[in-house]
Design a protein around this motif. Sequence first.
Motif, PDB file in Angstrom:
ATOM      1  N   ILE A  86     -17.371   8.508   9.643  1.00  0.00           N
ATOM      2  CA  ILE A  86     -16.445   8.036  10.877  1.00  0.00           C
ATOM      3  C   ILE A  86     -15.578   6.862  10.448  1.00  0.00           C
ATOM      4  O   ILE A  86     -14.472   6.927  11.067  1.00  0.00           O
ATOM      5  N   ALA A  87     -16.220   5.977   9.873  1.00  0.00           N
ATOM      6  CA  ALA A  87     -15.452   4.665   9.581  1.00  0.00           C
ATOM      7  C   ALA A  87     -14.193   5.429   8.452  1.00  0.00           C
ATOM      8  O   ALA A  87     -12.926   4.677   8.791  1.00  0.00           O
ATOM      9  N   TYR A  88     -14.438   6.153   7.561  1.00  0.00           N
ATOM     10  CA  TYR A  88     -13.415   6.553   6.746  1.00  0.00           C
ATOM     11  C   TYR A  88     -12.395   7.380   7.547  1.00  0.00           C
ATOM     12  O   TYR A  88     -11.083   7.163   7.337  1.00  0.00           O
ATOM     13  N   ALA A  89     -12.881   8.191   8.571  1.00  0.00           N
ATOM     14  CA  ALA A  89     -11.528   8.980   9.230  1.00  0.00           C
ATOM     15  C   ALA A  89     -10.884   8.189  10.049  1.00  0.00           C
ATOM     16  O   ALA A  89      -9.721   8.017  10.322  1.00  0.00           O
ATOM     17  N   ILE A  90     -11.362   6.909  10.651  1.00  0.00           N
ATOM     18  CA  ILE A  90     -10.773   6.015  11.557  1.00  0.00           C
ATOM     19  C   ILE A  90      -9.776   5.274  10.599  1.00  0.00           C
ATOM     20  O   ILE A  90      -8.596   5.149  11.134  1.00  0.00           O
ATOM     21  N   ALA A  91     -10.170   4.809   9.622  1.00  0.00           N
ATOM     22  CA  ALA A  91      -9.261   4.164   8.721  1.00  0.00           C
ATOM     23  C   ALA A  91      -8.205   4.977   8.250  1.00  0.00           C
ATOM     24  O   ALA A  91      -7.004   4.651   8.062  1.00  0.00           O
ATOM     25  N   GLY A  92      -8.358   6.081   7.712  1.00  0.00           N
ATOM     26  CA  GLY A  92      -7.494   7.157   7.190  1.00  0.00           C
ATOM     27  C   GLY A  92      -6.427   7.485   8.564  1.00  0.00           C
ATOM     28  O   GLY A  92      -5.144   7.453   7.996  1.00  0.00           O
ATOM     29  N   GLY A  93      -6.903   7.681   9.727  1.00  0.00           N
ATOM     30  CA  GLY A  93      -6.005   7.797  10.702  1.00  0.00           C
ATOM     31  C   GLY A  93      -5.019   6.696  11.241  1.00  0.00           C
ATOM     32  O   GLY A  93      -3.933   6.675  11.214  1.00  0.00           O
ATOM     33  N   ALA A  94      -5.689   5.474  11.040  1.00  0.00           N
ATOM     34  CA  ALA A  94      -4.921   4.291  11.177  1.00  0.00           C
ATOM     35  C   ALA A  94      -3.940   3.885  10.419  1.00  0.00           C
ATOM     36  O   ALA A  94      -2.973   3.611  10.714  1.00  0.00           O
ATOM     37  N   LEU A  95      -4.218   4.377   8.986  1.00  0.00           N
ATOM     38  CA  LEU A  95      -3.209   4.116   8.032  1.00  0.00           C
ATOM     39  C   LEU A  95      -2.247   5.229   8.193  1.00  0.00           C
ATOM     40  O   LEU A  95      -1.030   4.833   7.734  1.00  0.00           O
ATOM     41  N   LEU A  96      -2.461   6.525   8.541  1.00  0.00           N
ATOM     42  CA  LEU A  96      -1.523   7.374   8.926  1.00  0.00           C
ATOM     43  C   LEU A  96      -0.669   6.954   9.969  1.00  0.00           C
ATOM     44  O   LEU A  96       0.913   7.006   9.814  1.00  0.00           O
ATOM     45  N   ILE A  97      -1.240   6.351  10.967  1.00  0.00           N
ATOM     46  CA  ILE A  97      -0.236   5.865  11.846  1.00  0.00           C
ATOM     47  C   ILE A  97       0.781   4.784  11.663  1.00  0.00           C
ATOM     48  O   ILE A  97       1.957   4.789  11.879  1.00  0.00           O
ATOM     49  N   VAL A  98       0.027   3.809  10.707  1.00  0.00           N
ATOM     50  CA  VAL A  98       1.079   2.779  10.314  1.00  0.00           C
ATOM     51  C   VAL A  98       2.055   3.276   9.398  1.00  0.00           C
ATOM     52  O   VAL A  98       3.403   2.541   9.283  1.00  0.00           O
ATOM     53  N   LEU A  99       1.834   4.141   8.544  1.00  0.00           N
ATOM     54  CA  LEU A  99       2.833   4.658   7.649  1.00  0.00           C
ATOM     55  C   LEU A  99       3.883   5.568   8.566  1.00  0.00           C
ATOM     56  O   LEU A  99       5.086   5.242   8.133  1.00  0.00           O
TER      57      LEU A  99
END
Length: 252
Positions: free
Chosen positions: A11-24
């Motif tokens: 779940i933590a990896y999924a949240i981090a990946g989603g946040a990174l995608l939004i920032v990019l």
Amino acid sequence: MNAAARPSVRIAYAIAGGALLIVLAQLIGQFELAGKAWPPLTDVLAYVSTPAGSSLLGRNLLVTLAAAAQGFLLGTAVAVIGAALALVVPMLRQGLDRFAAILHAVPTIALAPLLITTVGREGTPAVIAALSVGFVMFVSMTSGLTAANPAHHDLFTVFGSTRLQRLGRLELPRAVPAFFDGLTLAAPAAILGATIGEWFGAPMGIGLLLVSAMQNYQMALLWAAALAATLLSLAAYLLLVQLQRLAAGRFA
């Protein structure tokens, strides 16, 4: 790492990946790294938050969802019946397999004019969605219906079961996990098919918004419509994944 910690890590990896995608996405739009056709994510969200934008997206999203649901149900029903018929009548198997493959290989752009003249512009999105769903479900069901243990087939033969009895009591229950596996792939395919079908002159729908926004260079609307279709597909996929897990636990 123990088993209890693994879900939280995922779940933590999924949240981090989603946040990174939004920032990019925000940075690419903010600094115009992909040109002005890629607006900042904040501009897209600002458009969605306006009453006019949310109302426009909501109305058209419901139209696309209705067409996708109709195509989903129609494609699933036809595929299940076709797979069962191919199993009960073996001489039809090869012909149905080839027909499904050929129909799937025909480009949508070639089918659209035929569908418009037969089912009309309003019915075309649902039919294209059904075609997208039908092939996925047919492949899943033909595989699932042959998944029963040969020893179980021998047992049914010893007891003198008919072909339909074997289908109803052995092969269909064993195909339930494969059925839900197919549904998880078919749901996004239905939404994509309905959206593509709306490109060909449907009166409403997310597909129509995409074409209209592209032609009029309304980038905020274009990305908002694309984001809405993506989120709808993701929600349908996640819902059916949960159902698939329940079915796997019950019938596997």
